[in-house]
Design a protein around this motif. Sequence first.
Motif, PDB file in Angstrom:
ATOM      1  N   TYR A 406       0.917  -1.324   0.343  1.00 25.12           N
ATOM      2  CA  TYR A 406       0.120  -0.154  -0.067  1.00 25.12           C
ATOM      3  C   TYR A 406       0.871   1.223  -0.139  1.00 25.12           C
ATOM      4  N   GLN A 407       0.558   2.295  -1.031  1.00 22.49           N
ATOM      5  CA  GLN A 407       1.443   3.312  -0.841  1.00 22.49           C
ATOM      6  C   GLN A 407       1.702   4.098   0.533  1.00 22.49           C
ATOM      7  N   GLY A 408       2.934   4.291   0.398  1.00 20.40           N
ATOM      8  CA  GLY A 408       3.542   5.129   1.660  1.00 20.40           C
ATOM      9  C   GLY A 408       4.239   3.919   2.740  1.00 20.40           C
ATOM     10  N   GLU A 409       3.637   2.793   2.635  1.00 20.68           N
ATOM     11  CA  GLU A 409       4.364   1.729   3.558  1.00 20.68           C
ATOM     12  C   GLU A 409       5.675   1.653   3.134  1.00 20.68           C
ATOM     13  N   GLU A 410       6.410   1.527   2.013  1.00 21.10           N
ATOM     14  CA  GLU A 410       7.794   1.662   1.774  1.00 21.10           C
ATOM     15  C   GLU A 410       8.538   2.708   2.295  1.00 21.10           C
ATOM     16  N   LEU A 411       7.659   3.851   2.893  1.00 26.71           N
ATOM     17  CA  LEU A 411       8.350   4.735   3.552  1.00 26.71           C
ATOM     18  C   LEU A 411       8.219   4.822   5.112  1.00 26.71           C
ATOM     19  N   GLY A 412       7.579   3.565   5.574  1.00 26.48           N
ATOM     20  CA  GLY A 412       7.344   3.646   7.014  1.00 26.48           C
ATOM     21  C   GLY A 412       6.383   4.219   7.555  1.00 26.48           C
ATOM     22  N   LEU A 413       5.391   4.677   6.775  1.00 29.48           N
ATOM     23  CA  LEU A 413       4.267   5.677   7.275  1.00 29.48           C
ATOM     24  C   LEU A 413       3.275   5.036   8.311  1.00 29.48           C
ATOM     25  N   PRO A 414       3.428   5.723   9.436  1.00 30.87           N
ATOM     26  CA  PRO A 414       2.257   5.229  10.390  1.00 30.87           C
ATOM     27  C   PRO A 414       0.826   5.705  10.213  1.00 30.87           C
ATOM     28  N   GLU A 415       0.077   5.180  10.899  1.00 26.94           N
ATOM     29  CA  GLU A 415      -1.362   5.539  10.701  1.00 26.94           C
ATOM     30  C   GLU A 415      -1.339   7.077  11.391  1.00 26.94           C
ATOM     31  N   VAL A 416      -2.266   8.056  10.867  1.00 27.37           N
ATOM     32  CA  VAL A 416      -2.244   9.519  11.309  1.00 27.37           C
ATOM     33  C   VAL A 416      -3.263   9.589  12.332  1.00 27.37           C
ATOM     34  N   ILE A 417      -3.113   9.534  13.429  1.00 34.84           N
ATOM     35  CA  ILE A 417      -4.155   9.530  14.410  1.00 34.84           C
ATOM     36  C   ILE A 417      -4.613  10.774  14.988  1.00 34.84           C
ATOM     37  N   ASN A 418      -3.861  11.987  15.206  1.00 30.58           N
ATOM     38  CA  ASN A 418      -4.423  13.083  15.639  1.00 30.58           C
ATOM     39  C   ASN A 418      -4.840  14.224  14.581  1.00 30.58           C
ATOM     40  N   LEU A 419      -5.726  13.538  13.707  1.00 32.24           N
ATOM     41  CA  LEU A 419      -6.478  14.413  12.484  1.00 32.24           C
ATOM     42  C   LEU A 419      -7.570  15.095  13.420  1.00 32.24           C
ATOM     43  N   PRO A 420      -7.733  16.602  13.094  1.00 33.03           N
ATOM     44  CA  PRO A 420      -8.676  17.231  13.583  1.00 33.03           C
ATOM     45  C   PRO A 420     -10.128  16.771  13.336  1.00 33.03           C
ATOM     46  N   ASP A 421     -10.980  17.020  14.038  1.00 34.03           N
ATOM     47  CA  ASP A 421     -12.298  16.165  13.861  1.00 34.03           C
ATOM     48  C   ASP A 421     -13.059  16.643  12.650  1.00 34.03           C
ATOM     49  N   ASP A 422     -12.849  18.081  12.407  1.00 33.42           N
ATOM     50  CA  ASP A 422     -13.581  18.807  11.488  1.00 33.42           C
ATOM     51  C   ASP A 422     -12.768  18.436   9.970  1.00 33.42           C
ATOM     52  N   SER A 423     -11.840  17.793   9.976  1.00 29.78           N
ATOM     53  CA  SER A 423     -10.865  17.290   8.829  1.00 29.78           C
ATOM     54  C   SER A 423     -11.486  15.908   8.382  1.00 29.78           C
ATOM     55  N   ARG A 424     -12.022  15.202   9.173  1.00 31.58           N
ATOM     56  CA  ARG A 424     -12.257  13.729   8.882  1.00 31.58           C
ATOM     57  C   ARG A 424     -13.739  13.735   7.761  1.00 31.58           C
ATOM     58  N   GLN A 425     -13.420  12.796   7.076  1.00 34.48           N
ATOM     59  CA  GLN A 425     -14.490  12.486   5.828  1.00 34.48           C
ATOM     60  C   GLN A 425     -14.811  11.213   5.657  1.00 34.48           C
ATOM     61  N   ASP A 426     -14.393  10.239   6.378  1.00 34.09           N
ATOM     62  CA  ASP A 426     -14.788   8.740   6.201  1.00 34.09           C
ATOM     63  C   ASP A 426     -16.392   8.974   6.904  1.00 34.09           C
ATOM     64  N   PRO A 427     -17.483   8.207   6.003  1.00 37.26           N
ATOM     65  CA  PRO A 427     -18.794   7.980   6.337  1.00 37.26           C
ATOM     66  C   PRO A 427     -18.826   7.362   7.686  1.00 37.26           C
ATOM     67  N   THR A 428     -17.862   6.414   7.949  1.00 36.38           N
ATOM     68  CA  THR A 428     -17.887   5.857   9.145  1.00 36.38           C
ATOM     69  C   THR A 428     -18.134   6.823  10.375  1.00 36.38           C
ATOM     70  N   TRP A 429     -17.061   7.655  10.327  1.00 39.57           N
ATOM     71  CA  TRP A 429     -17.085   8.925  11.418  1.00 39.57           C
ATOM     72  C   TRP A 429     -18.388   9.561  11.639  1.00 39.57           C
ATOM     73  N   PHE A 430     -19.210   9.983  10.508  1.00 35.24           N
ATOM     74  CA  PHE A 430     -20.279  10.489  10.619  1.00 35.24           C
ATOM     75  C   PHE A 430     -21.603   9.726  10.999  1.00 35.24           C
ATOM     76  N   ARG A 431     -21.575   8.355  10.426  1.00 36.80           N
ATOM     77  CA  ARG A 431     -22.791   7.410  10.771  1.00 36.80           C
ATOM     78  C   ARG A 431     -22.718   6.675  12.036  1.00 36.80           C
ATOM     79  N   THR A 432     -21.401   7.071  12.749  1.00 38.32           N
ATOM     80  CA  THR A 432     -21.426   6.455  14.183  1.00 38.32           C
ATOM     81  C   THR A 432     -21.114   7.562  15.169  1.00 38.32           C
ATOM     82  N   ASN A 433     -21.517   8.776  14.612  1.00 41.80           N
ATOM     83  CA  ASN A 433     -21.478  10.161  15.611  1.00 41.80           C
ATOM     84  C   ASN A 433     -19.967  10.372  16.296  1.00 41.80           C
ATOM     85  N   GLY A 434     -19.083   9.906  15.667  1.00 45.12           N
ATOM     86  CA  GLY A 434     -17.681   9.821  16.162  1.00 45.12           C
ATOM     87  C   GLY A 434     -17.193   8.634  17.035  1.00 45.12           C
TER      88      GLY A 434
END
Length: 565
Positions: A406-434
Motif C-alpha cells: 500500500y502506498q507509503g508503507e515503503e516509507l514506513g508511514l504510520p497511521e495518522v491518529i491526531n487528525l482534527p475532527d473537522d477534517s475527517r471525511q470517512d462516512p464511518t465517522w459521521f454514521r457512528t457520531n464519532g
Amino acid sequence: MTIASDVLAAASGRTSIAHSTVSTPGSEWWRTAVIYQIYPRSFADLTGDGIGDLPGITARLDSLAALGIDAIWLSPFYTSPQKDAGYDVADYVGVDPLFGTIADFDAMRDRAHELGLRVIIDIVPNHSSDQHAWFQEALAALPGSAERARYIFREGRGSSGELAPNNWESVFGGPAWTRIADGQWYLHLFDSSQPDLDWENPWVREQFRDILRFWLDRGVDGFRVDVAHGMIKAPGLPDYTPPADSGSMGGGIESDETPPYWAQDGVHEIYRDWRTLLNEYEGDRVLCAEAWVEPLTKLARWVRPDEMHQAFNFSYLETPWSAAALRAVVDTSIHAFSGVGAPSTWVLSNHDVVRHASRLALTAENPQGAGVGPLSPGQPDPVLGLRRARAATALMLALPGSAYIYQGEELGLPEVINLPDDSRQDPTWFRTNGERYGRDGCRVPIPWEGASPAFGFNSTGASWLPQPSEWASFARDQQVGVAGSTLSLYTLALSLRSTYGFGLGAIEWMDLGTDVVAFRNGDVTVIANTGTAPVALPAGEVLLVSGEELDGFVASDTTVWLLAD
C-alpha cells in the motif's frame, strides 16, 4: 558474514508490457507479482487543488518502477459525488474531473506499460452511487418497475411499512435501509448514498460485462473487485445480528454461520462468467477479490481455476505479531490456496485498515473499520510499530505467491491518529457520531520531498487531509539511497525476491524456537524473531536485515535473510 548492497537497481532491464504475450499455465505474471496500491486522492497532485490526480500518478511512475514492483492497482477514479472517496460510482466508464480525463488515464496506462508495470483498476459492483443514472431512473419509476428491479427495493414492515425490511446494519454504522417518498425502502450495506445493486437481475449482469469490456479494450491488465463477497444476498433477506467482535466487512467470523449479505454461493456464478470474459483477452488479465471471508478454506473457493485469480489474504493481515500465529496462518494459507491451484496473495496494509506500522504496536482490540484516533485505547508505540512493520514486511516478501504493497508503507508511514475532527471525511465517522474514527488515518497524502509544500504531494501546499509535520523525515527524498532507511529495505527486498525466485518457491520450515518464524525458500533462509530475546544466527551470508546490525544474533522484532553455508 557480509551485508548485501543496500540498494540494487530495480528499474533496469524492464520491458514494456505486450498484451499479445501468452504464458504457459502456472507461469502467469500474477502468480508471483508484487502489486503496489495507489490511492489516487493521496498519491500525487499535479493540479495543486489538494486532491491527487492521474497526471500526478504518471509523473511519479518512475519512482515506482525503481522500487521494483510489477504492477499498480488504482483505487476508483470514476465519476462520483465522492461521498465515500470514489467508492460511490456515478459513471463506471467516466473519469471524475477531480482526477483528470480519459486521455489522462490513457497516458498513465501507456507510461506504466512503457516502464514494464501492469495496470489494475478497481471495479465496484456491489453498489453504485445514488447519483448514478440507473438509481435516479429507479427513483423516478414506480414500485415493481424494471428500473426499480436494478436495486434491492422492498416494502417495509409494520402496519404501514414504517419499519425497515430487516435489522441489517450498515458497514459504516446505522441502519442498512433508507425509505423513499413512496414508502419503499432500498438496501445499502454501506452509506445511504451507495444503494446495493440487485445481482439476481440479468440486466445488471449485462451492464457490468459491458463495463469490464470497456476497460479491457482500453488496455487494463485486470480488476480488483470491491466487496467481492457481497452482491448476492440470502433469499428472503432474513434478520441477522453479527458477533460483537467481528470486523465491519465480515472478517473474524469463522463459524459455520454465514451472514446473509456476505459470502453467498451465488457470487461464484458471477465470477465464473467474468473469468470467461477475461479469458477472451490476451495477456493474462487478472481478477483479484476483496473478500473478507474466513476460514481460508472457504476463501479459496473464490480462486478456483474457473473463477478469480487472486484473493487478498486478510486472515494474514489480521494475524498478530506472534510466531505461532504466523506459522499457522502461512501453513493454512499455502495449503488452502495451492489446493485449488492458486497463489496466496499476501497483504499487510491497504486503504481500509490501520497501517501496519501502527497496527502491530497497538495494545487494545481494534476491529477492522474502527480506525484509531486520539481517544482510542491502546495507542501505538511508533518506534516499536515501525520496527515490527519492517520485520513483518521482510517476512511477507519472502513468502511464495503474490504480494500487495500500500502506498507509503515503503516509507514506513504510520497511521495518522491526531487528525482534527473537522477534517475527517470517512462516512464511518459521521454514521457512528464519532464513535468510530474510520479510515482517514491511513489515507493522508504521502510525502515525497521533505522541504517542499505538502511534502511534494503538490506545489501549493493544499491537502485534502492534513499531513503531520513529522512526515518531513519520512519523505522519499530523505530515504532514497540511504542505508537502513525503510525505502532502501523495500527496494533491496524486492530485488532479492526477484533474484531468488521467492514467488515460485516453497516453504521448508525450520525450528529455531517458539518465538521464531524460520524457513527456507530455495537457497535463502528467512528468520523472523517475534520474541523479546535475541536468537542465535545460523552461519551464512546475510542478504537483508530489517533492523539493527547483527552480531551473531537476530534481535527482537527483526527479520533476516541469509544464504546458508
